[in-house]
Scaffold this motif. Structure first.
Motif, PDB file in Angstrom:
ATOM      1  N   HIS A 177       0.831  -1.210   0.000  1.00 31.93           N
ATOM      2  CA  HIS A 177       0.000   0.000   0.000  1.00 31.93           C
ATOM      3  C   HIS A 177       0.860   1.252   0.000  1.00 31.93           C
ATOM      4  O   HIS A 177       1.832   1.345   0.747  1.00 31.93           O
ATOM      5  N   LEU A 186      -2.952  -4.009  -2.071  1.00 31.29           N
ATOM      6  CA  LEU A 186      -4.171  -3.706  -1.326  1.00 31.29           C
ATOM      7  C   LEU A 186      -5.272  -3.209  -2.270  1.00 31.29           C
ATOM      8  O   LEU A 186      -6.424  -3.643  -2.170  1.00 31.29           O
ATOM      9  N   LYS A 190      -8.732  -5.096  -2.879  1.00 30.39           N
ATOM     10  CA  LYS A 190     -10.028  -4.489  -2.534  1.00 30.39           C
ATOM     11  C   LYS A 190     -10.955  -4.464  -3.749  1.00 30.39           C
ATOM     12  O   LYS A 190     -12.158  -4.705  -3.639  1.00 30.39           O
ATOM     13  N   ALA A 965     -12.302 -15.495   0.620  1.00 29.21           N
ATOM     14  CA  ALA A 965     -11.599 -15.797   1.875  1.00 29.21           C
ATOM     15  C   ALA A 965     -10.098 -15.754   1.663  1.00 29.21           C
ATOM     16  O   ALA A 965      -9.342 -15.271   2.514  1.00 29.21           O
ATOM     17  N   THR A 966      -9.666 -16.246   0.499  1.00 32.92           N
ATOM     18  CA  THR A 966      -8.228 -16.259   0.223  1.00 32.92           C
ATOM     19  C   THR A 966      -7.682 -14.847   0.087  1.00 32.92           C
ATOM     20  O   THR A 966      -6.615 -14.523   0.609  1.00 32.92           O
ATOM     21  N   PHE A 968      -8.884 -12.187   1.458  1.00 29.14           N
ATOM     22  CA  PHE A 968      -8.819 -11.622   2.814  1.00 29.14           C
ATOM     23  C   PHE A 968      -7.564 -12.102   3.539  1.00 29.14           C
ATOM     24  O   PHE A 968      -6.876 -11.325   4.198  1.00 29.14           O
ATOM     25  N   GLU A 969      -7.280 -13.390   3.412  1.00 32.08           N
ATOM     26  CA  GLU A 969      -6.092 -13.941   4.088  1.00 32.08           C
ATOM     27  C   GLU A 969      -4.830 -13.267   3.564  1.00 32.08           C
ATOM     28  O   GLU A 969      -3.923 -12.934   4.314  1.00 32.08           O
ATOM     29  N   GLU A 970      -4.795 -13.092   2.229  1.00 34.37           N
ATOM     30  CA  GLU A 970      -3.606 -12.482   1.643  1.00 34.37           C
ATOM     31  C   GLU A 970      -3.448 -11.027   2.083  1.00 34.37           C
ATOM     32  O   GLU A 970      -2.349 -10.568   2.393  1.00 34.37           O
ATOM     33  N   ARG A 972      -4.635  -9.784   4.809  1.00 30.82           N
ATOM     34  CA  ARG A 972      -4.297  -9.817   6.241  1.00 30.82           C
ATOM     35  C   ARG A 972      -2.778  -9.975   6.406  1.00 30.82           C
ATOM     36  O   ARG A 972      -2.122  -9.227   7.119  1.00 30.82           O
TER      37      ARG A 972
ATOM     38  N   ARG B  16      -9.960 -20.733   4.788  1.00 29.11           N
ATOM     39  CA  ARG B  16      -9.299 -19.413   4.821  1.00 29.11           C
ATOM     40  C   ARG B  16      -7.798 -19.617   4.947  1.00 29.11           C
ATOM     41  O   ARG B  16      -7.265 -19.785   6.045  1.00 29.11           O
ATOM     42  N   SER B  17      -7.145 -19.679   3.821  1.00 32.24           N
ATOM     43  CA  SER B  17      -5.698 -19.859   3.844  1.00 32.24           C
ATOM     44  C   SER B  17      -5.131 -19.380   2.522  1.00 32.24           C
ATOM     45  O   SER B  17      -5.731 -19.594   1.468  1.00 32.24           O
ATOM     46  N   ALA B  18      -3.938 -18.759   2.589  1.00 36.08           N
ATOM     47  CA  ALA B  18      -3.297 -18.327   1.348  1.00 36.08           C
ATOM     48  C   ALA B  18      -2.904 -19.523   0.499  1.00 36.08           C
ATOM     49  O   ALA B  18      -2.663 -19.380  -0.703  1.00 36.08           O
ATOM     50  N   LEU B 351       0.031   2.086  12.212  1.00 33.65           N
ATOM     51  CA  LEU B 351      -1.048   1.090  12.225  1.00 33.65           C
ATOM     52  C   LEU B 351      -2.379   1.752  11.864  1.00 33.65           C
ATOM     53  O   LEU B 351      -3.177   1.176  11.111  1.00 33.65           O
ATOM     54  N   LEU B 354      -2.709   2.344   8.159  1.00 34.41           N
ATOM     55  CA  LEU B 354      -3.003   1.127   7.402  1.00 34.41           C
ATOM     56  C   LEU B 354      -4.420   0.630   7.690  1.00 34.41           C
ATOM     57  O   LEU B 354      -5.127   0.184   6.791  1.00 34.41           O
ATOM     58  N   VAL B 357      -7.154   2.094   5.581  1.00 38.49           N
ATOM     59  CA  VAL B 357      -7.353   1.704   4.181  1.00 38.49           C
ATOM     60  C   VAL B 357      -7.671   0.224   4.026  1.00 38.49           C
ATOM     61  O   VAL B 357      -8.002  -0.226   2.928  1.00 38.49           O
ATOM     62  N   LEU B 358      -7.572  -0.520   5.110  1.00 39.37           N
ATOM     63  CA  LEU B 358      -7.863  -1.954   5.011  1.00 39.37           C
ATOM     64  C   LEU B 358      -9.376  -2.185   4.973  1.00 39.37           C
ATOM     65  O   LEU B 358     -10.138  -1.383   5.525  1.00 39.37           O
ATOM     66  N   PRO B 359      -9.823  -3.289   4.352  1.00 33.85           N
ATOM     67  CA  PRO B 359     -11.236  -3.647   4.477  1.00 33.85           C
ATOM     68  C   PRO B 359     -11.585  -3.840   5.955  1.00 33.85           C
ATOM     69  O   PRO B 359     -10.758  -4.344   6.730  1.00 33.85           O
ATOM     70  N   ALA B 361     -13.317  -5.831   7.545  1.00 35.35           N
ATOM     71  CA  ALA B 361     -13.335  -7.209   8.078  1.00 35.35           C
ATOM     72  C   ALA B 361     -11.982  -7.624   8.634  1.00 35.35           C
ATOM     73  O   ALA B 361     -11.910  -8.524   9.476  1.00 35.35           O
ATOM     74  N   ILE B 362     -10.908  -7.023   8.165  1.00 32.46           N
ATOM     75  CA  ILE B 362      -9.592  -7.473   8.628  1.00 32.46           C
ATOM     76  C   ILE B 362      -8.806  -6.357   9.317  1.00 32.46           C
ATOM     77  O   ILE B 362      -7.627  -6.517   9.613  1.00 32.46           O
ATOM     78  N   GLU B 365      -6.604  -6.795  12.427  1.00 28.42           N
ATOM     79  CA  GLU B 365      -5.281  -7.419  12.327  1.00 28.42           C
ATOM     80  C   GLU B 365      -4.205  -6.446  12.817  1.00 28.42           C
ATOM     81  O   GLU B 365      -3.164  -6.852  13.305  1.00 28.42           O
ATOM     82  N   LEU B 366      -4.460  -5.156  12.641  1.00 24.30           N
ATOM     83  CA  LEU B 366      -3.461  -4.148  13.011  1.00 24.30           C
ATOM     84  C   LEU B 366      -3.963  -3.283  14.173  1.00 24.30           C
ATOM     85  O   LEU B 366      -3.710  -2.080  14.210  1.00 24.30           O
TER      86      LEU B 366
END
Lengths: 1134, 392
Positions: A177, A186, A190, A965-966, A968-970, A972, B16-18, B351, B354, B357-359, B361-362, B365-366
């Motif tokens: 970002h 980011l 989004k 979901a993926t 979002f994980e990325e 995060r 939920r996993s990369a 923090l 950031l 600008v983050l969605p 939902a997450i 995290e920060l």
């Protein structure tokens, strides 16, 4: 820590090698140049030192090629502060690999403490430098753009990539970002999430949506079903119309067929295939008649051929004789083919055989054995070769024996007489070596002086009782840090608590004053609302008062006024009590807050007093004046600690000197005793020289003796060779004698055999040719006799004249022709006889078949009319009649089927319309209309069903949900990494600012001195500029021109880097302490002037600690000798 | 009587996993929760159980999606066709099971709720109460019917038993009260990790989430088959999950060259392989020589030859000694810098920037709570990049 000696005991190619690094004389820099050509093992030695200090590499070991990995062993003597000279060894084991000088395991903590906790990588980065590192370091620090903190960090740590590291981290963060960034992870994430969210929202199958779609679908389905029923009805009507038309048309056809059938012959229907059978039978009868006539002609012709070809009575015997001749073979060929040349061949071969017999006799004469049977002289090729080898071996061994005898004779003449034998002085040599190792005492003395000088310098600012303070135990560094931190925190907290208490106290006082005021003067209530109510009531009262009697109204009004007063009093009292209660509550709360603040203040004050007592005790423990604060503790403790360490080093140096003196005395006594055994006497002043001279003389005597002894050994070896040659000669002669024992030659010596061998080889060949020719002559003679006999018999059978001298071939040819003619006539006759039998049989069969077919034909027409017609025409006429009958039946069947396949009522209705030319078009139009309506309804129903199904299937968005979901994980993970990178850069930049502040006073001066020296005064000094972005290092030229670091040339940057590293080394050497610095051929790209300047800087390192320079350049060794006073030059061991 | 007990199926909930970025894995597991449920029904049929028990959170969210509901009904109908009745309750995620809003589930499928809390099947009584709203902070246990005397009694309850950590405190009840209620067996839902409790002849079983969905769910992947006879019910667990999550710690401190690193990585990742499961691995690497990017490239190279193992994330930590502030001036000074109020303020600002600008939902995290952890990671990152970069 100092390296005194490196032992490469079993390591790489080294086996028991040592590299000594003698301590410098007092006041001299501690620099050792280790010189060795390429491939002499300098890298091995450096690696050995590292593995000694930090343990051996795990896994396959690059230096385990001469010794097994587990057998690798390196060692060293190290001067370790607090322990003195210590011998340590390191083997290749995984655990307990560090050993003492007796091979007993010791703790690695000894080394890790001496190395100040540095890891291998840290040590290599900070305490080693090679040419590549110097060059690249210079280039890399350009990235710092002069930033003071980064440059000093590069000097301290040896890590030059700070700028690129921070840039890379920033870039990583920006990739995730960046404000205004277009292609950040980011932003992309989004956007994708929004896309997915939109699709999911649109596709979600809610109950309402499902219900609407289902209703539409069901309605469309119903419309379709109705249209479909209508179409079905129209189709039935049309089918009924078509069936009625069929009924009508077929009935007409049947009537016409009945009229035609009246003109055909009567009789039953022909059987199936009758017409074909009649045609076949008529054809067959005709064909059979033709066959009978042709067979009669062929029988007559065959009988004529048989009569013309009778058998030959002598043909069989002629054939037998010719066969016999053809089977007779001479020299792989038929006798007949060689009949005309056989006699001349016989004469030629006989002549050749006789010539070879003559040559054999001639060789026998040459060998002087004319009368012996020639077979006794014919040998095989192997025998001839064996004889030749045996004769050659005799001659060779005889020559070798003679040469060996000549060598012995010459060596004896050259050796001469034995010289005098040397005396055994090994014991004296050992004693002399031991003396030499310890004779020079200046090293330990200078070390002691150096340590004492350091001690004096360090204790100059300390109280006289500093040793007592150290003995009593210094407070731990962590304790001092804790106390300072605690003091600062406490002071800050105390200020805050005092301020808080004062504020609380003020609040309390305000609250108390309010409560007292409230109690002294109860607040009046806000009566506005009550007054308004009363006003309304009074208005109402006045308007209705007239309805009451005046007395009643007055009485009621009085009571009402009285109640008003009581109520007002009650309200006022209630409000006043509430306000007072509230004021009391506020006062109590403020008091409690003030008391709590006071308690906190008291506690902090108490803590401060306690801490002050601790500070006072620390002040005493550090010997400082009571008015200094805890800020001064760390510096004093460090000074005391350094003084203690140096004092320990002084004690170690004293101990080393005393030990050295003891060893020296013992060595002198040992030398004196050993010298007396060989009658050499003297004192410390002259004894070593006398012993040295005696040992040198003895070395010369030993060399002469050793040379004569080696000559004597050589002659003995030659004599052994003579004896061996004699044995070999005897064996060779005995073998030749055995081999030639049965050979009837007059001279069987080696020379005789070698002379006879060519003749014997020729004889072997001639004898073989003579035998072959003899066999061929014999065979030819037998063949010529056989030919003559056979031709004579052929002539008799042919009744022709023949004499033995005549040419036999014409007779043979005529016999062959006669036999051939007879065979042809036999074949022709036989074939015609076979044909005659076949033709007779065929004729009989044809007559039978013709008669049988005629019977069948007549049976086919039984019961039928038309007898006057030929069979074929009759059959055709009857078949035509049968077809008409079949058409009649078919039409009847089709009209019935048409009527039965439709609704009977509709059929009757439609039949009633016929004949009608427009009826079919009318029903078709009805059908088309129904079809169009049904298709439209079906399409609408299918579409509604599709929409319903589509909505259902679209709701299955598991793939998109998974991607969501993926993503979002990325994001995060990416956000976390970006935050870490930004915080890291922030922390690193802050730390670099701190480093600049912390080290500028100690390092900048060293950097400047080193840089000016290194550049041979091309630069005057370095200064620090303060800019918005921070502090920058700037070089100043002699004329005063400033040049920012990033504008310096690459070469200058490299020199600056070297200066920074020198300053970093000095800084480390000051605290926590010196370690050996390894400089590996750093000067090879320098010219002499710069190399000399760099060597001066190495000397500076040697003044702060220990510098070890590896080089393979001899001229640099000489330059070092000139540039560095007292430098030690050591050669790499073999 | 044999019962197959499951709960917390969370139909429609994605993995939920990369690691799901891997197309092979992503394609295979895009319907992981549905696939797991199909295996549950298949298992119930192949094991010939007498009933299927689902203790809540059959669906993942309260957004009514009839496709998922239709899937559930078709699967339960398949079980019913095999004479296996289903008993289920609603958990805090189960609005789609609302029969008043979305219609009946079908024959032989018994949704237990306050109006119909009990049903008897083959002489065994099943009791259950359902969530009517997502957030229920009181215990349901007092509302459960008493046991039917002389009969076996089985309870279905969706509860954060004794306030299980990591789970929303919905319908909490104490283990002691539960075991004393008088039932023979309790089938639990809500806590995704499998466990069982027994008290005398009473057994309470948490079957676990059948298909773990993220690294917070490193246990589970199971259902339970319970034999209800005389004495304490007996339990056996069966694996139905396809994907499992594993942490893999790896010390590469002594691996300085790439070949050695590859060898060590290969050996460690081979151990992670399970032929029956896909495995998403979070690599926790200690090294002073390689950056995370470099390790990711090496790991991908290794995984080309190891089936069914996928990388979720690689976290790299410098060796402890490298982070020792006594020997590294930079580390020491960074630590000093971190303790400055000004720096703390700047860190919080980083923090906040950031987070902004983050969605949403997450964005947690920060949160500021994690600042200290992030700062430790930051020191580690600087040190590692610096030393690894110097070695290149």
């Amino acid at each position: 820590m100092r390296l005194n000696r490196l032992d490469l005991i079993r390591y790489g190619r080294f086996d028991g090698a040592q590299i000594m690094l003698p301590e410098p004389a007092t006041g001299q820099p501690d620099v050792t140049v280790i010189y060795g050509p390429n491939e002499s093992g300098k890298s091995t030695a450096f690696n050995g030192l590292l593995e000694l200090l930090f343990g051996m590499k795990a896994g396959a070991h690059p230096y385990a090629y001469k010794f097994e990995r587990n057998d690798l062993l390196v060692g060293a003597e190290l001067n370790i502060p607090g322990r003195g000279a210590t011998v340590l060894r390191r083997n290749g084991k995984r655990t307990q690999s560090l050993l003492d000088y007796q091979g007993r395991p010791v703790e690695d903590a000894i080394l890790s403490s001496a190395l100040h906790g540095l890891r291998l990588d840290d040590y290599v980065e900070r305490f080693s430098l090679n040419d590549k590192g110097l060059r690249e370091g210079g280039e890399r620090i350009a990235g710092a753009k002069g930033d003071l903190g980064q440059l000093l960090h590069a000097g301290v740590s040896g890590l030059t990539n700070m700028a690129t590291t921070l840039e890379a981290m920033t870039a990583r963060s920006d990739l995730f970002h960046k404000k205004g960034g277009r292609n950040t992870a980011l932003k992309s994430g989004k956007e994708r999430l929004k896309e997915i969210g939109d699709v999911l929202k649109t596709a979600r199958l809610t109950p309402e949506r499902e219900r609407n779609l289902r209703t539409d679908r069901d309605a469309a389905r119903k419309v379709f079903e109705e249209a479909d029923a209508e179409l079905s009805r129209a189709r039935k009507r049309q089918a009924a119309g078509a069936a009625a038309q069929t009924w009508y048309d077929r009935s007409e056809e049947i009537r016409k067929i009945d009229e035609t059938l009246a003109g055909f012959p009567k009789g039953p229907d022909l059987k199936k295939g009758t017409v074909g059978h009649v045609a076949t039978f008529v054809t067959t009868i005709s064909e059979k008649a033709e066959s009978i006539a042709e067979a009669d002609g062929r029988v007559a012709r065959s009988e004529k051929v048989i009569a013309e070809n009778e058998a030959d009575p002598v043909a069989a015997e002629l054939a037998a004789e010719i066969t016999k001749l053809e089977q007779t073979r001479v020299e792989e060929a038929s006798l007949i083919s060689r009949a005309d040349t056989a006699r001349s061949d016989l004469e030629k071969r006989t002549g050749e055989r006789d010539e070879i017999a003559r040559q054999i006799k001639q060789i026998q004469a040459t060998l002087q054995v004319p009368d012996v049977p020639v077979t006794s002289l014919v040998l095989t090729s192997e025998e001839l070769e064996t004889f030749g080898n045996a004769a050659q071996a005799c001659q060779t061994t005889e020559r070798e024996l003679k040469a060996a005898l000549d060598v012995v004779k010459t060596a004896r003449e050259q050796l001469g007489d034995a010289p005098a034998k040397p005396q055994d002085l090994s014991q004296l040599q050992v004693a002399f070596d031991a003396w030499q190792a310890v004779a020079d005492v200046s090293g330990p003395e200078q070390a002691l002086e150096r340590e004492n000088a350091r001690l004096v310098k360090v204790v100059s600012g300390l109280p006289a009782s500093w040793q007592k303070l150290v003995e009593n135990g210094l407070p731990a560094r962590e304790t001092l840090d804790d106390v300072l931190r605690e003091w600062n925190t406490l002071t800050s907290n105390l200020d805050a608590a005092t301020e808080d208490f004062e504020a609380r106290d003020t609040s309390y006082k305000v609250a108390r004053a309010k409560r007292e005021a409230d109690e002294g003067e109860p607040t009046s209530i806000d009566a506005a609302a009550t007054e308004e109510t009363r006003r309304l009531r009074d208005a109402a009262w006045h308007s209705h008062r007239g309805t009451l009697s005046a007395e009643t109204a007055d009485f009621f009004e009085e009571a009402m006024r009285a109640d008003d007063g009581a109520h007002t009093n009650y309200l006022m009292g209630t409000e006043a009590r509430k306000q007072i209660a509230n004021s009391r509550t506020l006062e109590a709360t403020a008091r409690a807050a003030r008391d709590a603040a006071k308690d906190k203040l008291d506690r902090l004050t108490e803590s401060r007093d306690d801490l002050s007592k601790r500070i006072a005790s620390i002040t005493t423990a550090l010997g400082q004046s009571p008015d200094v604060g805890p800020e001064a503790f760390a510096g004093r403790r460090s000074a005391l600690s350094t003084a203690a360490e140096i004092a320990a080093d002084v004690a170690v140096a004293e101990d080393a000197l005393e030990k050295h003196s003891r060893h020296r005395k013992a060595a002198l006594e040992g030398l004196s005793a050993a010298a007396q055994l060989v009658d050499i006497k003297g004192d410390e002043g002259n004894l070593p020289a006398r012993v040295g001279k005696a040992l040198a003389l003895q070395d010369s005597v030993r060399d002469v003796w050793e040379k004569w002894r080696r000559g004597e050994q050589t002659i003995t070896e030659h004599e052994k060779a003579v004896s061996q040659a004699e044995d070999e000669k005897k064996v060779a002669f005995a073998r030749l004698e055995t081999l030639t024992a049965a050979l009837p030659l007059p001279d069987c010596s080696a020379a005789g055999i070698k002379t006879a061998l060519p003749h014997l080889r020729t004889l072997q060949q001639l004898h073989r040719e003579h035998e072959n020719l003899a066999r061929r002559v014999d065979a030819l003679e037998r063949a010529v006799a056989t030919l003559a006999r056979s031709v004579l018999r052929l002539a008799e059978l042919l009744e022709e004249p023949f004499a033995p001298k005549d040419d036999p071939l014409p007779i043979i040819d005529r016999a062959r022709l006669r036999v051939s003619n007879a065979e042809n006539a036999d074949r022709l006759r036989k074939r015609e006889e076979d044909l005659l039998v076949e033709e007779n049989q065929s004729r009989i069969r044809a007559i039978g078949a013709r008669d049988e077919t005629q019977d069948k034909l007549e049976k086919l027409f039984e019961g039928q009319g038309g007898e006057d017609l030929p069979p074929t025409e009759r059959a055709a006429r009857l078949a035509e009649r049968d077809e008409l009958r079949q058409e009649h039946d078919n039409s009847d069947k089709r009209r019935t089927e048409a009527r039965n396949g439709v609704d009977r009522t509709l059929f009757d209705e439609e039949l009633a319309h016929l004949p009608d030319a427009t009826r079919e078009a009318e029903t078709q139009q009805e059908l088309d209309d129904a079809q169009t309506a049904r298709d439209a309804a079906r399409d609408a129903a299918v579409e509604k069903e599709r929409l319903y199904r589509e909505a259902y299937n679209a709701a299955d968005n598991s793939e998109l949900v998974t991607e969501q979901a993926t993503v979002f994980e990325e994001l995060r993970g990416g956000a976390r990494q970006a935050a870490v990178a930004r915080l890291g850069v922030l922390a690193a930049r802050g730390a670099l600012r701190r480093l600049a502040t912390e080290r500028r006073s100690t390092m900048l001066k060293d950097v400047e001195e080193a840089f000016v020296t290194m550049t041979s005064n091309e630069w005057e000094k370095v200064v620090v500029w303060t800019e918005n972005q921070g502090e920058k290092l700037v070089g100043i030229k002699p004329g005063g021109d400033p040049v920012p670091v990033e504008n310096m040339s690459t070469g200058t940057m490299g020199q600056l880097y070297f200066a920074l590293r020198l300053a970093g080394y000095r800084s480390f050497a000051r605290d926590p302490g010196p370690l050996p610095m390894i400089l590996d051929d750093i000067l090879e790209t320098f010219d002499d002037a710069r190399a000399s300047a760099a060597l001066n800087l190495c000397a500076e390192i040697g003044r702060s600690g220990q510098a070890i320079i590896f080089t393979h350049h001899a001229h640099l060794v000489e330059l070092a000798r000139k540039s560095i006073p007292g430098v030690s030059i050591v050669k790499m061991p073999d | 009587m044999r019962l197959l007990v499951s709960a917390d199926i969370h139909l429609g909930s994605p993995i939920r996993s990369a690691a799901m970025r891997n197309p092979e894995l992503g394609d295979r597991l895009k319907q992981a929760s549905r696939d797991a449920f199909i295996r549950i029904v298949d298992l119930a049929i192949s094991e010939d159980v007498d009933a299927l028990v689902l203790a809540g959170d059959i669906f993942d969210n309260d957004q009514p999606d009839l496709k998922t509901r239709a899937f559930l009904i078709s699967q339960l109908a398949e079980a019913a066709d095999a004479d296996i009745p289903t008993l289920l309750i609603r958990g805090n995620h189960d609005a789609l099971l609302d029969h008043r809003a979305h219609g009946d589930l079908g024959p032989n499928i018994h949704l237990l709720h306050k109006d119909a809390p009990s049903v008897e099947i083959a002489g065994v009584w099943f009791h259950g109460l359902s969530f009517d709203t997502a957030h229920v902070l009181r215990s349901f246990l007092p509302d459960y019917p008493g046991p039917v005397p002389g009969q076996k009694n089985v309870g279905l309850i969706h509860t954060s038993l004794d306030g299980a950590p990591g789970h929303d405190p919905y319908a909490p009840c104490s283990e002691q009260d539960l075991m004393a209620h008088g039932y023979d067996l309790w089938c639990l839902g809500h806590i995704h990790a499998p466990f069982e409790r027994s008290s005398g002849p009473v057994l309470a079983v948490m079957p676990g989430i059948p298909q773990p969905r993220h690294f917070g769910e490193r246990t589970g992947g199971t259902v339970a088959i319970v034999e209800l006879g005389d004495g304490t019910p007996e339990i056996e667990r069966h694996q139905v999950g396809r994907l499992r999550f594993k942490n893999c710690s790896l010390d590469l401190t002594d691996c300085s060259d790439v070949q050695e690193t590859l060898r060590t990585l290969r050996a460690k990742l081979e151990v992670m392989r399970d032929p029956e499961h896909d495995t998403a691995v979070r690599l926790l690497v200690t090294t002073g020589h390689h950056t995370a990017d470099m390790l990711a490239a090496l790991t991908n190279e290794v995984l080309e030859n190891i089936d069914r193992v996928f990388v979720d994330k690689i976290k790299v930590t410098a060796p402890k000694q490298q982070l020792d502030s006594k020997t590294d001036d930079l580390v020491r000074l960074m630590r000093e810098e971190l303790s400055e109020p000004g720096f703390q303020h700047a860190g919080k600002q980083v923090l906040e920037d950031l987070r902004g600008v983050l969605p949403r939902a997450i964005s947690d995290e920060l949160s500021e709570d994690v600042l200290d952890d992030l700062l430790e990671e930051a020191i580690n990152e600087v040190t590692l990049s610096l030393h690894a970069g110097a070695a290149e």
